[in-house]
Each structure stands twice: as structure tokens, then as C-alpha cells.
Design a protein around this motif. Structure first.
Motif, short mmCIF file in Angstrom:
data_model
loop_
_atom_site.label_atom_id
_atom_site.label_comp_id
_atom_site.label_asym_id
_atom_site.label_seq_id
_atom_site.Cartn_x
_atom_site.Cartn_y
_atom_site.Cartn_z
N ALA A 101 0.80 -1.22 0.00
CA ALA A 101 0.00 0.00 0.00
C ALA A 101 0.83 1.27 0.00
O ALA A 101 0.27 2.37 -0.01
N ARG A 102 2.16 1.15 0.00
CA ARG A 102 3.00 2.34 -0.01
C ARG A 102 3.13 2.88 -1.43
O ARG A 102 2.66 2.28 -2.39
N ARG A 103 3.79 4.05 -1.56
CA ARG A 103 4.03 4.61 -2.88
C ARG A 103 5.03 3.69 -3.59
O ARG A 103 6.13 3.48 -3.11
N PRO A 104 4.67 3.07 -4.72
CA PRO A 104 5.56 2.08 -5.34
C PRO A 104 6.81 2.71 -5.94
O PRO A 104 6.79 3.82 -6.45
N GLY A 105 7.89 1.95 -5.88
CA GLY A 105 9.17 2.41 -6.40
C GLY A 105 10.22 2.41 -5.31
O GLY A 105 10.11 1.71 -4.31
N ALA A 106 11.26 3.20 -5.49
CA ALA A 106 12.35 3.25 -4.54
C ALA A 106 12.96 4.64 -4.49
O ALA A 106 12.99 5.36 -5.49
N LEU A 107 13.45 4.97 -3.31
CA LEU A 107 14.14 6.23 -3.05
C LEU A 107 15.57 5.88 -2.70
O LEU A 107 15.81 5.12 -1.76
N VAL A 108 16.54 6.39 -3.48
CA VAL A 108 17.93 5.95 -3.35
C VAL A 108 18.85 7.16 -3.21
O VAL A 108 18.62 8.20 -3.83
N THR A 109 19.91 7.00 -2.41
CA THR A 109 20.97 8.01 -2.36
C THR A 109 22.15 7.51 -3.18
O THR A 109 22.56 6.35 -3.07
N CYS A 110 22.69 8.40 -4.00
CA CYS A 110 23.84 8.05 -4.83
C CYS A 110 24.47 9.34 -5.33
O CYS A 110 23.76 10.27 -5.72
N SER A 111 25.81 9.40 -5.36
CA SER A 111 26.46 10.63 -5.81
C SER A 111 26.13 10.94 -7.27
O SER A 111 25.92 12.11 -7.61
N ALA A 112 26.09 9.91 -8.15
CA ALA A 112 25.65 10.07 -9.55
C ALA A 112 26.33 11.26 -10.23
O ALA A 112 25.68 12.10 -10.84
N LEU A 113 27.65 11.31 -10.15
CA LEU A 113 28.37 12.52 -10.52
C LEU A 113 28.41 12.80 -12.02
O LEU A 113 28.40 13.96 -12.43
N ARG A 114 28.48 11.78 -12.85
CA ARG A 114 28.61 11.99 -14.28
C ARG A 114 27.31 11.67 -15.01
O ARG A 114 26.47 10.92 -14.52
N THR A 115 27.17 12.25 -16.20
CA THR A 115 25.97 12.02 -16.99
C THR A 115 25.79 10.55 -17.28
O THR A 115 24.67 10.02 -17.15
N TYR A 116 26.84 9.88 -17.65
CA TYR A 116 26.65 8.47 -18.00
C TYR A 116 26.42 7.60 -16.76
O TYR A 116 25.78 6.55 -16.85
N TYR A 117 26.87 8.03 -15.57
CA TYR A 117 26.49 7.33 -14.35
C TYR A 117 24.97 7.42 -14.18
O TYR A 117 24.31 6.44 -13.81
N ARG A 118 24.45 8.60 -14.43
CA ARG A 118 23.00 8.79 -14.28
C ARG A 118 22.23 7.98 -15.32
O ARG A 118 21.14 7.47 -15.05
N ASP A 119 22.81 7.84 -16.52
CA ASP A 119 22.16 7.02 -17.54
C ASP A 119 22.18 5.54 -17.13
O ASP A 119 21.22 4.81 -17.42
N VAL A 128 29.28 1.59 -21.44
CA VAL A 128 29.96 1.86 -20.17
C VAL A 128 31.44 2.06 -20.43
O VAL A 128 31.99 1.62 -21.42
N ARG A 129 32.10 2.79 -19.51
CA ARG A 129 33.53 3.05 -19.62
C ARG A 129 34.27 2.12 -18.70
O ARG A 129 33.87 1.90 -17.57
N SER A 130 35.37 1.59 -19.15
CA SER A 130 36.12 0.63 -18.35
C SER A 130 37.58 1.06 -18.23
O SER A 130 38.13 1.65 -19.15
N GLY A 131 38.18 0.73 -17.08
CA GLY A 131 39.60 0.98 -16.89
C GLY A 131 39.91 2.42 -16.56
O GLY A 131 39.05 3.27 -16.43
N GLU A 132 41.19 2.71 -16.43
CA GLU A 132 41.63 4.04 -16.03
C GLU A 132 41.50 5.06 -17.16
O GLU A 132 41.48 6.25 -16.91
N THR A 133 41.44 4.61 -18.41
CA THR A 133 41.44 5.55 -19.53
C THR A 133 40.10 6.23 -19.71
O THR A 133 40.02 7.28 -20.33
N GLY A 134 39.03 5.61 -19.16
CA GLY A 134 37.70 6.18 -19.36
C GLY A 134 37.12 5.88 -20.72
O GLY A 134 36.09 6.42 -21.08
N GLU A 135 37.79 5.02 -21.50
CA GLU A 135 37.26 4.69 -22.81
C GLU A 135 36.01 3.83 -22.67
O GLU A 135 35.88 3.03 -21.76
N LYS A 136 35.10 4.02 -23.62
CA LYS A 136 33.86 3.27 -23.55
C LYS A 136 34.08 1.82 -23.96
O LYS A 136 34.82 1.53 -24.88
N GLY A 137 33.41 0.92 -23.24
CA GLY A 137 33.53 -0.50 -23.52
C GLY A 137 32.24 -1.10 -24.02
O GLY A 137 31.57 -0.52 -24.87
#
Length: 227
Positions: A101-119, A128-137
Motif C-alpha cells: 500500500a506504499r508509494r511504489p518504487g524506490a528512493l535511493v541516495t547516490c552521488s551520480a556525478l557523471r551524466t553516464y552514471y545517471r544514464d 559503459v567506460r572501463s579501466g583508467e582511460t575512461g574509454e567506452k567499452g
């Protein structure tokens, strides 16, 4: 709930209310913004399931942050995917429970600093980006591909503040693995979500109650049905 369903429910108050569509609300920002405090206030007001994103970090991530070592994209990607799948699992359980009976879904805390993190948190099939170079994988696993974003749409509440105030707040925290010296690293990583779809901005220097008021008003303007 559609307008017709709202009208039908109002006309027949004893009838069971149609279930609302589950949503994911992510309270985001750099360290020291008070994400947990605001999320707990929203949890109280909205009656939603709450997940502390930091508690889903694997031990290796916590060890790095405790040592003052910033996380890489490769460290964050499994964590962000786990946050998303945890929220999806909660929503599925709620929808399957006729007594829920609660409001369905979830409430989450996360830094979500970059656009692709949010995606990643939105469930989009981004590269997704992998490794230290930040290149997309490789692309995300299929469980995060559409229609997941439509099944559990994500909205962000971004707590925005100036570095001086953030530094002062972090310096007062005791027993937290995020060290004050890591703030600059987070600010350098931050890609502001201002202007992104599905984002509400609240000021850091407002009270928690004021922040919650702003967040709920902003979310209600974005949502197809009221909170």
C-alpha cells in the motif's frame, strides 16, 4: 494513474485504488550535501522504500575510499548497476504484492556525478567506460536495456552547493569513509545535471524541510501522476 482512473476512483471511494506506476527517485550530489538526511525526509513524506546507495558499495570500493583513493569508472560501474537492479527488484516485488500500500518504487541516495552514471541509473543501454582511460567499452547487460527505463523511470533530486560550505560540512563528519580531501576529486568529476530531463535542483543552504518541499513540488511537475 490516468485522469479517467482518478475520476473513477473519486466516484467510487470504496473501490480498490488502481496501483500507481513505480518510480525511482535518486537523491544525488557530492559528499557532504546531506543526501541521506534529505532522502530520509522524503521517505517519511512519500512513504517509499528507501535504499542507502553507499551500503551497496563492494568492500573493495569502501577500502579505497577509506584510504583516500578516488574510485575509477571501473569501480563505480558494477555499483551503479547494482543500485539499478536493486530498485528494479523492489519495484517488481511491490507490484506483485496485492497488499502493498506504499508509494511504489524506490528512493535511493547516490552521488551520480557523471551524466553516464545517471544514464546507468536510468537503465539506458549506454556504452559503459572501463579501466583508467575512461574509454567506452561494452553495452550494458540486457536486463538494463529498454523497456526498463519505462518500467521504472528515474528522477533525480540534485543537492547543489558551493565548495566552501561542502568542505565545512565534510570536515565535521566523524566515522565516514569519505575523507575531506576527496571533495576536490568529486567536484572535478561532477558533470552538473542542471538542464537534464527528470532533474530537480535543491539548494544546499536550505533547511531539510525546505529542500523536501522544493523536491516534491519539482517532482510533481515532472511526473505524469502526483506523488
Amino acid at each position: 494513474m490516468s485522469q479517467d482512473e482518478h475520476q473513477l476512483a473519486a466516484a467510487t471511494p470504496d473501490a480498490p485504488k488502481p496501483k500507481r506506476h513505480p518510480i525511482l527517485i535518486i537523491v544525488m550530489g557530492v559528499a557532504g550535501t546531506g543526501k541521506t538526511t534529505l532522502a530520509r525526509e522524503l521517505e517519511r513524506r512519500l512513504d517509499m522504500a528507501y535504499v542507502e546507495g553507499d551500503e551497496l558499495h563492494p568492500p573493495a570500493n569502501i577500502a579505497k575510499m577509506s584510504a583516500g583513493i578516488p574510485l575509477t569508472d571501473a569501480d563505480r560501474e558494477p555499483w551503479l548497476q547494482l543500485i539499478r537492479t536493486t530498485a528494479e527488484g523492489l519495484a517488481a516485488q511491490q507490484q506483485a504484492d496485492p497488499a502493498f500500500a506504499r508509494r511504489p518504487g524506490a528512493l535511493v541516495t547516490c552521488s551520480a556525478l557523471r551524466t553516464y552514471y545517471r544514464d546507468l541509473l536510468r537503465g539506458k543501454p549506454v556504452k559503459v567506460r572501463s579501466g583508467e582511460t575512461g574509454e567506452k567499452g561494452t553495452e550494458l547487460p540486457g536486463h538494463l536495456a529498454p523497456p526498463a527505463p519505462h518500467t521504472l523511470p528515474a528522477y533525480f533530486v540534485y543537492i547543489k552547493g558551493e565548495r566552501e560550505l561542502l568542505q565545512a560540512r565534510i570536515s565535521k563528519r566523524e566515522g565516514h569513509y569519505m575523507k575531506p580531501g576527496m571533495l576536490d576529486s568529486q567536484l572535478q568529476t561532477l558533470e552538473s545535471p542542471d538542464g537534464e530531463e527528470g532533474v530537480v535542483v535543491v539548494p544546499l543552504d536550505a533547511t531539510t524541510e525546505e529542500q523536501a518541499d522544493i523536491a516534491i513540488r519539482g517532482l510533481n511537475e515532472l511526473l505524469p501522476e502526483p506523488l
